[in-house]
Design a protein around this motif. Sequence first.
Motif, PDB file in Angstrom:
ATOM      1  N   ARG A  36       0.839  -1.200   0.000  1.00  0.00           N
ATOM      2  CA  ARG A  36       0.000   0.000   0.000  1.00  0.00           C
ATOM      3  C   ARG A  36       0.878   1.257   0.000  1.00  0.00           C
ATOM      4  NH1 ARG A  36      -5.346  -0.279   3.659  1.00  0.00           N
ATOM      5  NH2 ARG A  36      -6.112   0.857   1.831  1.00  0.00           N
ATOM      6  N   ILE A  37       1.980   1.195   0.722  1.00  0.00           N
ATOM      7  CA  ILE A  37       2.916   2.327   0.741  1.00  0.00           C
ATOM      8  C   ILE A  37       3.531   2.523  -0.635  1.00  0.00           C
ATOM      9  CG2 ILE A  37       5.129   3.137   1.642  1.00  0.00           C
ATOM     10  CD1 ILE A  37       4.376   1.631   4.272  1.00  0.00           C
ATOM     11  N   LEU A  38       3.972   1.438  -1.254  1.00  0.00           N
ATOM     12  CA  LEU A  38       4.591   1.531  -2.583  1.00  0.00           C
ATOM     13  C   LEU A  38       3.620   2.125  -3.594  1.00  0.00           C
ATOM     14  CD1 LEU A  38       6.570  -1.836  -2.724  1.00  0.00           C
ATOM     15  CD2 LEU A  38       7.530   0.463  -2.534  1.00  0.00           C
ATOM     16  N   ASP A  39       2.354   1.718  -3.517  1.00  0.00           N
ATOM     17  CA  ASP A  39       1.345   2.276  -4.428  1.00  0.00           C
ATOM     18  C   ASP A  39       1.195   3.783  -4.210  1.00  0.00           C
ATOM     19  OD1 ASP A  39       0.877  -0.213  -5.500  1.00  0.00           O
ATOM     20  OD2 ASP A  39      -0.951  -0.588  -4.324  1.00  0.00           O
ATOM     21  N   LEU A  40       1.228   4.205  -2.953  1.00  0.00           N
ATOM     22  CA  LEU A  40       1.080   5.618  -2.625  1.00  0.00           C
ATOM     23  C   LEU A  40       2.278   6.428  -3.121  1.00  0.00           C
ATOM     24  CD1 LEU A  40      -0.885   7.506  -1.173  1.00  0.00           C
ATOM     25  CD2 LEU A  40       0.321   7.009   0.970  1.00  0.00           C
ATOM     26  N   LEU A  41       3.471   5.892  -2.947  1.00  0.00           N
ATOM     27  CA  LEU A  41       4.676   6.579  -3.409  1.00  0.00           C
ATOM     28  C   LEU A  41       4.699   6.667  -4.938  1.00  0.00           C
ATOM     29  CD1 LEU A  41       7.335   4.985  -1.014  1.00  0.00           C
ATOM     30  CD2 LEU A  41       6.150   7.174  -0.761  1.00  0.00           C
ATOM     31  N   THR A  42       4.249   5.614  -5.596  1.00  0.00           N
ATOM     32  CA  THR A  42       4.173   5.622  -7.064  1.00  0.00           C
ATOM     33  C   THR A  42       3.179   6.673  -7.538  1.00  0.00           C
ATOM     34  OG1 THR A  42       4.759   3.274  -7.217  1.00  0.00           O
ATOM     35  CG2 THR A  42       3.615   4.239  -9.092  1.00  0.00           C
ATOM     36  N   LYS A  43       2.053   6.752  -6.874  1.00  0.00           N
ATOM     37  CA  LYS A  43       1.028   7.744  -7.225  1.00  0.00           C
ATOM     38  C   LYS A  43       1.606   9.162  -7.182  1.00  0.00           C
ATOM     39  CE  LYS A  43      -3.161   9.860  -5.309  1.00  0.00           C
ATOM     40  NZ  LYS A  43      -4.192   9.789  -4.235  1.00  0.00           N
ATOM     41  N   HIS A  44       2.422   9.448  -6.180  1.00  0.00           N
ATOM     42  CA  HIS A  44       2.969  10.797  -6.008  1.00  0.00           C
ATOM     43  C   HIS A  44       4.332  10.968  -6.683  1.00  0.00           C
ATOM     44  CE1 HIS A  44       0.006  12.615  -3.318  1.00  0.00           C
ATOM     45  NE2 HIS A  44      -0.138  11.430  -2.757  1.00  0.00           N
ATOM     46  N   ARG A 232      -4.447   9.778   5.316  1.00  0.00           N
ATOM     47  CA  ARG A 232      -3.661  10.800   6.000  1.00  0.00           C
ATOM     48  C   ARG A 232      -2.284  10.981   5.340  1.00  0.00           C
ATOM     49  NH1 ARG A 232      -4.394  12.241  11.977  1.00  0.00           N
ATOM     50  NH2 ARG A 232      -6.632  12.593  11.959  1.00  0.00           N
ATOM     51  N   MET A 233      -1.651   9.883   5.000  1.00  0.00           N
ATOM     52  CA  MET A 233      -0.345   9.990   4.350  1.00  0.00           C
ATOM     53  C   MET A 233      -0.478  10.640   2.976  1.00  0.00           C
ATOM     54  SD  MET A 233       2.892   9.569   4.608  1.00  0.00           S
ATOM     55  CE  MET A 233       2.919   8.638   6.148  1.00  0.00           C
ATOM     56  N   ASN A 234      -1.538  10.302   2.271  1.00  0.00           N
ATOM     57  CA  ASN A 234      -1.790  10.918   0.973  1.00  0.00           C
ATOM     58  C   ASN A 234      -1.929  12.434   1.106  1.00  0.00           C
ATOM     59  OD1 ASN A 234      -2.591  10.819  -1.934  1.00  0.00           O
ATOM     60  ND2 ASN A 234      -4.567  11.496  -1.116  1.00  0.00           N
ATOM     61  N   ARG A 235      -2.677  12.877   2.098  1.00  0.00           N
ATOM     62  CA  ARG A 235      -2.881  14.311   2.318  1.00  0.00           C
ATOM     63  C   ARG A 235      -1.609  14.992   2.805  1.00  0.00           C
ATOM     64  NH1 ARG A 235      -7.903  13.713   6.167  1.00  0.00           N
ATOM     65  NH2 ARG A 235      -7.656  15.968   6.489  1.00  0.00           N
ATOM     66  N   SER A 238       0.658  15.421  -0.151  1.00  0.00           N
ATOM     67  CA  SER A 238       0.107  16.465  -1.015  1.00  0.00           C
ATOM     68  C   SER A 238       0.401  17.852  -0.446  1.00  0.00           C
ATOM     69  CB  SER A 238      -1.407  16.281  -1.176  1.00  0.00           C
ATOM     70  OG  SER A 238      -1.695  15.075  -1.865  1.00  0.00           O
ATOM     71  N   THR A 239       0.286  18.008   0.862  1.00  0.00           N
ATOM     72  CA  THR A 239       0.578  19.296   1.503  1.00  0.00           C
ATOM     73  C   THR A 239       2.030  19.689   1.305  1.00  0.00           C
ATOM     74  OG1 THR A 239      -1.159  19.059   3.174  1.00  0.00           O
ATOM     75  CG2 THR A 239       0.677  20.514   3.720  1.00  0.00           C
ATOM     76  N   PHE A 240       2.927  18.733   1.495  1.00  0.00           N
ATOM     77  CA  PHE A 240       4.350  19.020   1.291  1.00  0.00           C
ATOM     78  C   PHE A 240       4.605  19.451  -0.157  1.00  0.00           C
ATOM     79  CE2 PHE A 240       5.592  15.856   4.855  1.00  0.00           C
ATOM     80  CZ  PHE A 240       5.457  16.856   5.813  1.00  0.00           C
ATOM     81  N   LYS A 241       4.004  18.740  -1.105  1.00  0.00           N
ATOM     82  CA  LYS A 241       4.211  19.065  -2.519  1.00  0.00           C
ATOM     83  C   LYS A 241       3.620  20.430  -2.858  1.00  0.00           C
ATOM     84  CE  LYS A 241       3.974  15.700  -5.568  1.00  0.00           C
ATOM     85  NZ  LYS A 241       3.479  14.555  -6.366  1.00  0.00           N
ATOM     86  N   LEU A 246      10.666  19.093  -1.726  1.00  0.00           N
ATOM     87  CA  LEU A 246      11.151  17.945  -2.477  1.00  0.00           C
ATOM     88  C   LEU A 246      11.268  16.720  -1.587  1.00  0.00           C
ATOM     89  CD1 LEU A 246      14.014  19.713  -4.485  1.00  0.00           C
ATOM     90  CD2 LEU A 246      11.647  19.298  -5.217  1.00  0.00           C
ATOM     91  N   PHE A 247      11.197  15.552  -2.209  1.00  0.00           N
ATOM     92  CA  PHE A 247      11.332  14.274  -1.500  1.00  0.00           C
ATOM     93  C   PHE A 247      12.560  13.543  -2.035  1.00  0.00           C
ATOM     94  CE2 PHE A 247       6.950  15.425  -1.121  1.00  0.00           C
ATOM     95  CZ  PHE A 247       6.471  14.858   0.043  1.00  0.00           C
ATOM     96  N   GLY A 248      13.167  12.730  -1.191  1.00  0.00           N
ATOM     97  CA  GLY A 248      14.287  11.924  -1.655  1.00  0.00           C
ATOM     98  C   GLY A 248      14.655  10.857  -0.644  1.00  0.00           C
ATOM     99  N   THR A 249      15.420   9.877  -1.092  1.00  0.00           N
ATOM    100  CA  THR A 249      15.929   8.870  -0.163  1.00  0.00           C
ATOM    101  C   THR A 249      17.023   9.500   0.683  1.00  0.00           C
ATOM    102  OG1 THR A 249      17.695   8.064  -1.598  1.00  0.00           O
ATOM    103  CG2 THR A 249      15.503   7.099  -1.912  1.00  0.00           C
ATOM    104  N   ILE A 250      17.300   8.899   1.812  1.00  0.00           N
ATOM    105  CA  ILE A 250      18.321   9.456   2.697  1.00  0.00           C
ATOM    106  C   ILE A 250      19.692   9.416   2.039  1.00  0.00           C
ATOM    107  CG2 ILE A 250      19.535   9.144   4.884  1.00  0.00           C
ATOM    108  CD1 ILE A 250      16.876   8.079   6.039  1.00  0.00           C
ATOM    109  N   ALA A 251      20.090   8.258   1.522  1.00  0.00           N
ATOM    110  CA  ALA A 251      21.422   8.134   0.940  1.00  0.00           C
ATOM    111  C   ALA A 251      21.614   9.057  -0.247  1.00  0.00           C
ATOM    112  CB  ALA A 251      21.678   6.682   0.524  1.00  0.00           C
ATOM    113  N   ASP A 252      20.623   9.129  -1.112  1.00  0.00           N
ATOM    114  CA  ASP A 252      20.733   9.968  -2.305  1.00  0.00           C
ATOM    115  C   ASP A 252      20.775  11.441  -1.927  1.00  0.00           C
ATOM    116  OD1 ASP A 252      20.831  10.338  -5.135  1.00  0.00           O
ATOM    117  OD2 ASP A 252      18.742  10.941  -5.096  1.00  0.00           O
TER     118      ASP A 252
END
Length: 269
Positions: A36-44, A232-235, A238-241, A246-252
């Motif tokens: 479910r998390i992966l689907d949400l991250l893909t959506k955004h 809630r995570m979706n919202r 969306s608020t951050f965007k 910006l979003f990113g992995t920690i290492a990157d």
Amino acid sequence: MILLSFDIEEFDMPLEYGKEISFDDQINISATGTRRILDLLTKHEIKATFFCTATFALSKPELIKEMVAAGHELASHGHYHSKFEPADLYSSKKVLEEISETTVKGYRMARMMPVDGAEIKKAGYLYNSSINPTWLPGRYNNLKVSRNMFWQDGVLQLPASVTPGFRFPLFWLSIHNLPLALYQRMCLRTYKADGYLNLYFHPWEFTDLNDRKRFGFPGYVSKNSGDSMVSRMNRLISTFKQNGLLFGTIADSVFEKNINFSVKEKAAL
């Protein structure tokens, strides 16, 4: 930069509340939430970091490969979730690297417990995200630890985000129990002060935890789980965007691109 991370583990938390849960159920509940998390991250169209136990990865290798193929970072959450010895630092890293065919750079101790920085470095990690710099009754008192990332024992220490001043934790329990608008304001205020957010959650939060007979959880744990947590995570994302963050992995974000969390980025708010 928004550093979203998820701790993927065998879902053994019901054991803390005196409930029995089979190993298969522990793995499958976490796997369901992870998808479910992966689907949400893909959506955004955003990337995140997944701290995974070797035990979970060995049980669901195809899910780990899918995660990495999608561009997310795989980091270590130890070999097992409910027990630890220093040798697990290296063994978990080796298992995850063999399954994912990637280099594992980060570590997070189960339940944010203390871990020796020298041992972290010895095992070959670049960073450690095992500190919640706040006071949590019965768990830890880290009020004297830096709120912001710092170097120690040759390893970058990346504490979970807490608010300036009062050090209110912005971890998983907060998003479940606070009004979402308040939680979002606290996150944005902390971002403005620090230039980044390091937020962590768990896949089992994205499944329905309200069966008290089965899991034994009090209301503050099960509240807003399952579909409500997805919403809630979706919202939140969306608020951050909408605020241009910006979003990113920690290492990157921290190592590969060497992003400077500066006043310029804070001004985006």
